[in-house]
Write a protein that holds these residues in place. Structure first.
Motif, PDB file in Angstrom:
ATOM      1  N   PRO A  75       0.814  -1.221   0.000  1.00  0.00           N
ATOM      2  CA  PRO A  75       0.000   0.000   0.000  1.00  0.00           C
ATOM      3  C   PRO A  75       0.853   1.278   0.000  1.00  0.00           C
ATOM      4  CG  PRO A  75      -0.677  -1.519   1.736  1.00  0.00           C
ATOM      5  CD  PRO A  75       0.584  -2.051   1.176  1.00  0.00           C
ATOM      6  N   VAL A  76       0.306   2.346  -0.561  1.00  0.00           N
ATOM      7  CA  VAL A  76       0.983   3.650  -0.544  1.00  0.00           C
ATOM      8  C   VAL A  76       0.478   4.449   0.660  1.00  0.00           C
ATOM      9  CG1 VAL A  76       1.540   5.684  -1.916  1.00  0.00           C
ATOM     10  CG2 VAL A  76       0.882   3.591  -3.054  1.00  0.00           C
ATOM     11  N   ILE A  77      -0.792   4.238   0.991  1.00  0.00           N
ATOM     12  CA  ILE A  77      -1.404   4.938   2.123  1.00  0.00           C
ATOM     13  C   ILE A  77      -1.767   3.876   3.155  1.00  0.00           C
ATOM     14  CG2 ILE A  77      -3.436   6.279   2.862  1.00  0.00           C
ATOM     15  CD1 ILE A  77      -3.529   7.401  -0.029  1.00  0.00           C
ATOM     16  N   ARG A  78      -1.424   4.131   4.407  1.00  0.00           N
ATOM     17  CA  ARG A  78      -1.751   3.159   5.463  1.00  0.00           C
ATOM     18  C   ARG A  78      -3.071   3.549   6.098  1.00  0.00           C
ATOM     19  NH1 ARG A  78       4.339   3.588   8.075  1.00  0.00           N
ATOM     20  NH2 ARG A  78       5.442   2.689   6.273  1.00  0.00           N
ATOM     21  N   PRO A  79      -4.136   2.814   5.805  1.00  0.00           N
ATOM     22  CA  PRO A  79      -5.450   3.223   6.314  1.00  0.00           C
ATOM     23  C   PRO A  79      -5.540   3.114   7.836  1.00  0.00           C
ATOM     24  CG  PRO A  79      -5.604   1.158   5.081  1.00  0.00           C
ATOM     25  CD  PRO A  79      -4.187   1.607   4.976  1.00  0.00           C
ATOM     26  N   ALA A  80      -6.364   3.975   8.426  1.00  0.00           N
ATOM     27  CA  ALA A  80      -6.523   4.027   9.882  1.00  0.00           C
ATOM     28  C   ALA A  80      -7.057   2.709  10.434  1.00  0.00           C
ATOM     29  CB  ALA A  80      -7.457   5.169  10.264  1.00  0.00           C
ATOM     30  N   GLN A  81      -7.863   2.008   9.631  1.00  0.00           N
ATOM     31  CA  GLN A  81      -8.401   0.715  10.093  1.00  0.00           C
ATOM     32  C   GLN A  81      -8.402  -0.289   8.950  1.00  0.00           C
ATOM     33  OE1 GLN A  81     -12.084   0.664  12.505  1.00  0.00           O
ATOM     34  NE2 GLN A  81     -12.869  -0.863  11.074  1.00  0.00           N
ATOM     35  N   THR A  82      -7.838  -1.454   9.225  1.00  0.00           N
ATOM     36  CA  THR A  82      -7.852  -2.507   8.203  1.00  0.00           C
ATOM     37  C   THR A  82      -8.607  -3.742   8.671  1.00  0.00           C
ATOM     38  OG1 THR A  82      -5.673  -3.172   8.998  1.00  0.00           O
ATOM     39  CG2 THR A  82      -5.728  -1.847   6.982  1.00  0.00           C
TER      40      THR A  82
ATOM     41  N   SER B 134      -3.915  11.690  -5.620  1.00  0.00           N
ATOM     42  CA  SER B 134      -4.697  11.775  -6.860  1.00  0.00           C
ATOM     43  C   SER B 134      -4.191  12.924  -7.733  1.00  0.00           C
ATOM     44  CB  SER B 134      -6.192  11.918  -6.576  1.00  0.00           C
ATOM     45  OG  SER B 134      -6.502  13.201  -6.100  1.00  0.00           O
ATOM     46  N   ALA B 135      -3.671  13.981  -7.099  1.00  0.00           N
ATOM     47  CA  ALA B 135      -3.101  15.097  -7.859  1.00  0.00           C
ATOM     48  C   ALA B 135      -1.826  14.661  -8.567  1.00  0.00           C
ATOM     49  CB  ALA B 135      -2.785  16.257  -6.923  1.00  0.00           C
ATOM     50  N   ILE B 136      -0.997  13.924  -7.843  1.00  0.00           N
ATOM     51  CA  ILE B 136       0.273  13.450  -8.418  1.00  0.00           C
ATOM     52  C   ILE B 136      -0.021  12.524  -9.590  1.00  0.00           C
ATOM     53  CG2 ILE B 136       2.313  12.027  -7.964  1.00  0.00           C
ATOM     54  CD1 ILE B 136       2.038  12.983  -4.982  1.00  0.00           C
ATOM     55  N   ARG B 137      -0.978  11.627  -9.393  1.00  0.00           N
ATOM     56  CA  ARG B 137      -1.296  10.659 -10.440  1.00  0.00           C
ATOM     57  C   ARG B 137      -1.991  11.336 -11.621  1.00  0.00           C
ATOM     58  NH1 ARG B 137      -0.519   7.225 -12.174  1.00  0.00           N
ATOM     59  NH2 ARG B 137      -1.953   5.511 -12.014  1.00  0.00           N
ATOM     60  N   ARG B 138      -2.903  12.256 -11.320  1.00  0.00           N
ATOM     61  CA  ARG B 138      -3.740  12.859 -12.342  1.00  0.00           C
ATOM     62  C   ARG B 138      -2.993  13.937 -13.114  1.00  0.00           C
ATOM     63  NH1 ARG B 138      -9.098  14.151  -9.489  1.00  0.00           N
ATOM     64  NH2 ARG B 138      -9.632  11.971  -9.748  1.00  0.00           N
ATOM     65  N   THR B 139      -2.349  14.816 -12.353  1.00  0.00           N
ATOM     66  CA  THR B 139      -1.718  15.973 -12.976  1.00  0.00           C
ATOM     67  C   THR B 139      -0.397  15.606 -13.613  1.00  0.00           C
ATOM     68  OG1 THR B 139      -2.591  17.130 -11.061  1.00  0.00           O
ATOM     69  CG2 THR B 139      -1.211  18.410 -12.523  1.00  0.00           C
ATOM     70  N   HIS B 140       0.330  14.716 -12.991  1.00  0.00           N
ATOM     71  CA  HIS B 140       1.692  14.476 -13.446  1.00  0.00           C
ATOM     72  C   HIS B 140       1.906  13.099 -14.029  1.00  0.00           C
ATOM     73  CE1 HIS B 140       2.545  18.335 -11.828  1.00  0.00           C
ATOM     74  NE2 HIS B 140       1.940  17.982 -10.725  1.00  0.00           N
ATOM     75  N   LYS B 141       0.850  12.295 -14.013  1.00  0.00           N
ATOM     76  CA  LYS B 141       0.898  10.978 -14.661  1.00  0.00           C
ATOM     77  C   LYS B 141       2.095  10.142 -14.209  1.00  0.00           C
ATOM     78  CE  LYS B 141      -2.552  12.207 -17.495  1.00  0.00           C
ATOM     79  NZ  LYS B 141      -3.105  13.330 -16.749  1.00  0.00           N
ATOM     80  N   ILE B 142       2.489  10.323 -12.949  1.00  0.00           N
ATOM     81  CA  ILE B 142       3.595   9.507 -12.446  1.00  0.00           C
ATOM     82  C   ILE B 142       3.043   8.115 -12.155  1.00  0.00           C
ATOM     83  CG2 ILE B 142       5.342   9.269 -10.630  1.00  0.00           C
ATOM     84  CD1 ILE B 142       5.155  12.288 -10.176  1.00  0.00           C
ATOM     85  N   PRO B 143       3.646   7.052 -12.733  1.00  0.00           N
ATOM     86  CA  PRO B 143       3.096   5.715 -12.479  1.00  0.00           C
ATOM     87  C   PRO B 143       3.174   5.346 -11.003  1.00  0.00           C
ATOM     88  CG  PRO B 143       5.048   5.607 -13.903  1.00  0.00           C
ATOM     89  CD  PRO B 143       4.833   7.033 -13.575  1.00  0.00           C
ATOM     90  N   LEU B 144       2.187   4.593 -10.557  1.00  0.00           N
ATOM     91  CA  LEU B 144       2.095   4.246  -9.139  1.00  0.00           C
ATOM     92  C   LEU B 144       3.335   3.503  -8.649  1.00  0.00           C
ATOM     93  CD1 LEU B 144       0.154   4.677  -6.836  1.00  0.00           C
ATOM     94  CD2 LEU B 144      -0.877   2.485  -7.325  1.00  0.00           C
ATOM     95  N   GLN B 145       3.901   2.636  -9.516  1.00  0.00           N
ATOM     96  CA  GLN B 145       5.118   1.908  -9.117  1.00  0.00           C
ATOM     97  C   GLN B 145       6.233   2.884  -8.762  1.00  0.00           C
ATOM     98  OE1 GLN B 145       3.011   1.198 -11.529  1.00  0.00           O
ATOM     99  NE2 GLN B 145       3.584  -0.644 -12.660  1.00  0.00           N
ATOM    100  N   GLN B 146       6.220   4.059  -9.417  1.00  0.00           N
ATOM    101  CA  GLN B 146       7.247   5.068  -9.160  1.00  0.00           C
ATOM    102  C   GLN B 146       6.894   5.903  -7.924  1.00  0.00           C
ATOM    103  OE1 GLN B 146       8.093   7.059 -12.901  1.00  0.00           O
ATOM    104  NE2 GLN B 146       9.362   8.533 -11.842  1.00  0.00           N
ATOM    105  N   VAL B 147       5.602   6.098  -7.702  1.00  0.00           N
ATOM    106  CA  VAL B 147       5.176   6.914  -6.557  1.00  0.00           C
ATOM    107  C   VAL B 147       5.492   6.199  -5.245  1.00  0.00           C
ATOM    108  CG1 VAL B 147       3.191   7.894  -5.340  1.00  0.00           C
ATOM    109  CG2 VAL B 147       3.360   8.125  -7.815  1.00  0.00           C
TER     110      VAL B 147
END
Length: 240
Positions: free
Chosen positions: A53-60, A78-91
């Motif tokens: 995961p990239v974000i650790r949710p408060a409850q799993t 979502s801004a990074i992904r949407r605006t800059h099209k950086i692939p998630l593997q890179q984020v």
């Protein structure tokens, strides 16, 4: 008083939003948000790869629930992904590096971030801009400003309020209008009309039930433009 869970007293840390709710508020596909929170598996057989995961949710345990801080992280991601099209593997490695560098478990919510082209940067006050991807890449400075400016922060630069964008004709509209605010200390963190405790989903329900915008606005002592803007934010009532 405020609910205290496992010794967590900050209401912003507490599990408050389902994946469906958060996805609706931020206009992110549910499957996308879920993969950010729970990771994903790609490929089959020997080529199978797991992404954490990239974000650790408060409850799993049981139901996956996001805190207000998680909501802000997803908004920035979502801004990074949407605006800059950086692939998630890179984020993902970038976020991990940010975590180590800043010591913050939630750098997307708590660090000053900028992006240059497809590069993501930590923009710390008084520091040179440090590239977190290609160290020497010089590119145009594109800042995540449109999204970052939708977050009000306290003296510790921790988010206190989030002003989500509206959605019109299926597109997220990144204009400056702040019609709706998510404040964990108002209406249990449900989106409300700015400056009020009037829930956007309640307005939406009344409108869906066939009430006139003028009528709804009059009932709440607001103007019609405010009510219309709030209705544009909630495109459909999110499933809990």
């Amino acid at each position: 008083g405020e609910m205290v869970r496992k010794g967590v007293t900050d209401v912003r840390e507490q599990p408050a939003y389902s994946v469906a709710e958060a996805a609706a508020y931020l206009h992110i596909p549910k499957a996308t948000l879920r993969s950010w929170l729970l990771g994903t598996t790609y490929g089959k057989g020997l080529k199978k790869r797991d992404f954490s995961p990239v974000i650790r949710p408060a409850q799993t345990e049981g139901q996956v629930l996001l805190s207000f801080f998680n909501l802000v992280e997803a908004h920035v991601l979502s801004a990074i992904r949407r605006t800059h099209k950086i692939p998630l593997q890179q984020v993902r490695p970038i976020v991990e590096r940010l975590r180590k560098k800043s010591g913050s478990p939630r750098p997307l919510a708590t660090e000053r971030l900028s992006a240059i082209g497809k590069e993501l940067f930590r923009d710390a006050p008084g520091e040179e801009l440090v590239s977190l991807t290609h160290e020497d890449q010089r590119a145009m400075r594109l800042i995540l400003d449109a999204y970052i400016q939708r977050i009000d922060r306290d003296d510790h630069y921790l988010p206190v309020k989030l002003y989500p964008f509206a959605k019109v004709n299926g597109y997220t509209v990144t204009d400056d209008r702040r019609a709706v605010v998510i404040n964990p200390r108002v209406a249990y963190g449900k989106p409300v009309l700015v400056g009020t405790a009037i829930r956007a989903d309640v307005l939406r329900e009344r409108w869906d039930a066939g009430e006139d915008i003028a009528e709804i606005a009059e009932d709440y002592g607001r103007n019609q433009a405010e009510v219309e803007a709030a209705l544009r934010f909630i495109t459909a009532s999110p499933a809990a």
